[in-house]
Design a protein around this motif. Structure first.
Motif, short mmCIF file in Angstrom:
data_model
loop_
_atom_site.label_atom_id
_atom_site.label_comp_id
_atom_site.label_asym_id
_atom_site.label_seq_id
_atom_site.Cartn_x
_atom_site.Cartn_y
_atom_site.Cartn_z
N GLU A 34 0.84 -1.20 0.00
CA GLU A 34 0.00 0.00 0.00
C GLU A 34 0.88 1.25 0.00
OE1 GLU A 34 -3.44 0.56 0.12
OE2 GLU A 34 -3.69 -1.54 -0.45
N VAL A 35 1.90 1.24 0.85
CA VAL A 35 2.81 2.38 0.98
C VAL A 35 4.24 1.87 0.88
CG1 VAL A 35 3.53 4.33 2.39
CG2 VAL A 35 1.16 3.53 2.51
N ALA A 36 5.05 2.54 0.10
CA ALA A 36 6.47 2.18 -0.05
C ALA A 36 7.32 3.40 0.31
CB ALA A 36 6.75 1.72 -1.47
N TYR A 37 8.49 3.13 0.87
CA TYR A 37 9.41 4.19 1.27
C TYR A 37 10.78 3.91 0.65
CZ TYR A 37 5.91 4.78 4.97
OH TYR A 37 4.74 4.95 5.66
N THR A 38 11.40 4.96 0.18
CA THR A 38 12.79 4.87 -0.27
C THR A 38 13.55 6.07 0.29
OG1 THR A 38 12.11 5.93 -2.34
CG2 THR A 38 12.45 3.55 -2.40
N GLU A 39 14.84 5.87 0.53
CA GLU A 39 15.70 6.94 1.01
C GLU A 39 17.07 6.79 0.37
OE1 GLU A 39 15.72 7.71 5.25
OE2 GLU A 39 13.91 6.48 5.52
N TYR A 50 11.78 0.19 1.91
CA TYR A 50 11.06 -0.59 2.91
C TYR A 50 9.57 -0.27 2.83
CZ TYR A 50 11.78 3.81 5.49
OH TYR A 50 11.84 5.13 5.85
N THR A 51 8.76 -1.02 3.54
CA THR A 51 7.31 -0.84 3.46
C THR A 51 6.72 -0.37 4.78
OG1 THR A 51 6.95 -3.18 4.01
CG2 THR A 51 7.10 -2.60 1.67
N GLY A 52 7.55 0.03 5.72
CA GLY A 52 7.06 0.49 7.01
C GLY A 52 7.95 -0.01 8.13
N LYS A 53 7.41 -0.06 9.32
CA LYS A 53 8.15 -0.55 10.48
C LYS A 53 7.36 -1.62 11.20
CE LYS A 53 10.78 3.70 11.28
NZ LYS A 53 11.14 4.76 12.25
N THR A 76 6.54 11.12 -3.44
CA THR A 76 6.40 12.36 -2.69
C THR A 76 7.70 12.61 -1.94
OG1 THR A 76 4.02 12.02 -2.42
CG2 THR A 76 5.09 13.56 -0.91
N TYR A 77 8.39 13.67 -2.30
CA TYR A 77 9.69 13.96 -1.71
C TYR A 77 9.54 14.58 -0.33
CZ TYR A 77 14.01 16.63 -0.95
OH TYR A 77 15.15 17.18 -0.40
N LEU A 78 10.21 13.99 0.67
CA LEU A 78 10.19 14.50 2.03
C LEU A 78 11.61 14.86 2.44
CD1 LEU A 78 7.84 11.86 3.72
CD2 LEU A 78 7.20 14.08 2.78
N LYS A 90 -1.40 10.32 9.43
CA LYS A 90 -0.67 10.00 10.65
C LYS A 90 -0.07 8.60 10.63
CE LYS A 90 -1.78 13.97 12.36
NZ LYS A 90 -0.76 15.04 12.45
N ASP A 91 -0.55 7.75 9.72
CA ASP A 91 -0.03 6.39 9.64
C ASP A 91 1.28 6.31 8.87
OD1 ASP A 91 -2.18 5.38 11.07
OD2 ASP A 91 -3.40 5.11 9.26
N ILE A 92 1.67 7.41 8.22
CA ILE A 92 2.91 7.40 7.44
C ILE A 92 4.11 7.37 8.39
CG2 ILE A 92 4.31 8.72 5.81
CD1 ILE A 92 1.83 7.36 4.64
N VAL A 93 5.03 6.47 8.11
CA VAL A 93 6.23 6.33 8.93
C VAL A 93 7.19 7.48 8.64
CG1 VAL A 93 8.27 4.89 9.35
CG2 VAL A 93 6.03 3.82 9.02
N LYS A 94 7.79 8.04 9.67
CA LYS A 94 8.76 9.10 9.47
C LYS A 94 10.01 8.55 8.80
CE LYS A 94 7.41 12.10 13.31
NZ LYS A 94 7.87 12.77 14.56
N THR A 95 10.48 9.26 7.77
CA THR A 95 11.73 8.84 7.12
C THR A 95 12.91 9.32 7.96
OG1 THR A 95 11.74 10.87 5.80
CG2 THR A 95 10.71 8.92 4.82
#
Length: 473
Positions: free
Chosen positions: A181-186, A211-214, A281-283, A362-367
């Motif tokens: 559902e949500v993907a994160y890259t750094e 990663y996909t979360g914590k 979405t760039y953070l 609020k469910d988005i994990v902080k990068t």
């Protein structure tokens, strides 16, 4: 020995040891050394029996026996010297049936388990330290230069395998994978020191994680870890392109509903996000933002707090105006330089600040997980006062990457001996694919395949689309 089996016989050993002065450690080391010697004898005898079995059961009249050839193998219990039968085909090609039966490759001088162990230790410690570690673990060792060459040899195979896998991705030749559902890259980078023969004094090592979360690390407690994490290490200008392919393979980014990309604001990352992660979405990382703020206003906590509050409330224009005012009133050249750099940093990363400030989910994990991964993957091994060659550093990086991604056993047991077959990519389009004359009209009609292809979200495709809408005059 039966037709299709061999019998391994361990020699009986009887040693008388005086009890006086004997310690637990002395006895342990003595028995361990005896076991190593017994293992060498048993291994040599077993190989000789297999070679003899293959010789007796070979195809008669097709392979000519030309005698024995000796070879030394480095194993977990030391050097083992073996003699294997050499054969000649009618074509003159030499063959060793023992090597073929045991799946050893030409010029192989070390067992895979021994090579695997040395590579693992070398990813954690200096090569000279690995010499002492293997001596402690195995009872014998070899030179640090031999261990280094083992890394280069294995890394060459890993790099070739990775290049073919990336080529598969470019050809869209990979199995489908369920998207999160949500993907994160750094992404981030750090520098390591190069040896004197190299032209450059330092080398920029880049790292990307996905990663996909914590998730909870243990059943109890608050400790967490990144879920479905992978690490990608590399160098050079093509890093973001390769990282995007690996991220697509691991996380199916193009199919995920949300994708967030966290970074420290470096130009190579922000331009790479625009070119290769257009749906992300760039953070901007809050840690790096605060760090740059403190460096720009080192002795003025009041102004730090004011600018920080403006940025966190998405009042970026007001924050830039405040920095500009501080720049005008400052008389210190060094301080002015810091403020100018900070002004440019905010202006170039305002979208990342806005996205961070206006994020409502609020469910988005902080990068920000990239920092600890930089230390684990790079700094802990490459930044301990040592200098590197570019080839040596890149080779060890790829070994380290394989280990960190949990693919170490898979590499040795499966991937190493099963090369990837890359299907040929589509040939480039000819000029006739873009223009096509029609005899019934003086106007040239043109078809631009990019407008219908997989790159419709690229900026350059948007330019082509605008150009295609212009009227002919």
């Amino acid at each position: 020995m039966s037709n299709d089996m061999i019998t391994i016989t361990f020699p009986q050993v009887k040693i008388e040891i005086p009890i006086k002065g004997l310690t637990f450690d002395t006895l342990e080391n003595m028995i361990f050394d005896i076991f190593l010697k017994i293992a060498q004898i048993a291994f040599t005898k077993a190989l000789a029996d297999i070679d003899d079995y293959l010789r007796k059961n070979r195809r008669r009249g097709q392979l000519k026996n030309t005698g024995k050839r000796s070879k030394t193998f480095l194993t977990r219990f030391g050097d083992v010297s073996i003699c294997r039968t050499r054969y000649l085909e009618k074509t003159g090609k030499a063959r060793y049936l023992l090597d073929e039966a045991l799946s050893t490759i030409k010029n192989q001088r070390i067992s895979l388990s021994r090579a695997m162990m040395e590579c693992l230790l070398a990813s954690l410690s200096f090569y000279r330290e690995v010499v002492n570690q293997t001596k402690l673990l195995l009872g014998q060792s070899r030179s640090h230069e031999s261990i280094r060459r083992n890394i280069l040899s294995e890394a060459k195979l890993i790099i070739e395998h990775e290049q073919k896998r990336l080529q598969q991705m470019e050809n869209v030749d990979f199995p489908a994978k369920e998207a999160p559902e949500v993907a994160y890259t750094e992404a981030d980078a750090t520098y390591i020191k190069l040896q004197k023969p190299e032209k450059d004094k330092k080398l920029e090592i880049k790292i990307g994680i996905g990663y996909t979360g914590k998730e909870n690390r243990y059943h109890s407690g608050n400790s967490q870890r990144l879920k479905e994490k992978f690490v990608y290490l590399g160098t050079g200008k093509n890093f973001m392109h390769s990282f995007s392919l690996r991220a697509e393979e691991e996380l199916s980014l193009s199919q995920s509903k949300k994708h967030y990309f966290g970074a420290d604001g470096d130009r190579w990352i922000t331009s790479g996000i625009r070119d290769y992660f257009p749906q992300a979405t760039y953070l901007l990382c809050g840690f790096h933002l605060n760090k740059r703020l403190r460096e720009s206003l080192p002795s003025n906590k009041t102004q730090q707090k004011l600018v920080r509050n403006l940025l966190l409330s998405n009042q970026i224009d007001e924050a830039l105006a405040k920095i500009d005012n501080l720049l005008v009133t400052s008389s210190d050249p060094k301080h002015k330089k810091l403020l100018v750099d900070f002004y440019s940093y905010i202006a170039n990363n305002r979208q990342g600040i806005t996205n961070q400030a206006t994020l409502k989910d609020k469910d988005i994990v902080k990068t920000g997980a990239i920092e600890s991964n930089v230390n684990t993957a790079i700094c802990s091994r490459f930044k301990k006062g040592r200098s590197w060659s570019k080839k040596g550093a890149f080779s060890l990086l790829k070994v380290k990457e394989t280990i960190l991604n949990g693919n170490w056993d898979t590499w040795w047991k499966k991937q190493r001996n099963h090369p990837i077959k890359v299907s040929p990519g589509k040939p480039p389009l000819s000029a006739s694919s873009f223009t096509k004359e029609v005899s019934s009209s003086a106007v040239i009609q043109a078809r631009i395949p990019a407008l219908d292809g997989p790159h419709q979200d690229k900026p350059w495709v948007g330019v082509l689309r605008k150009l295609s809408q212009l009227e002919v005059v």
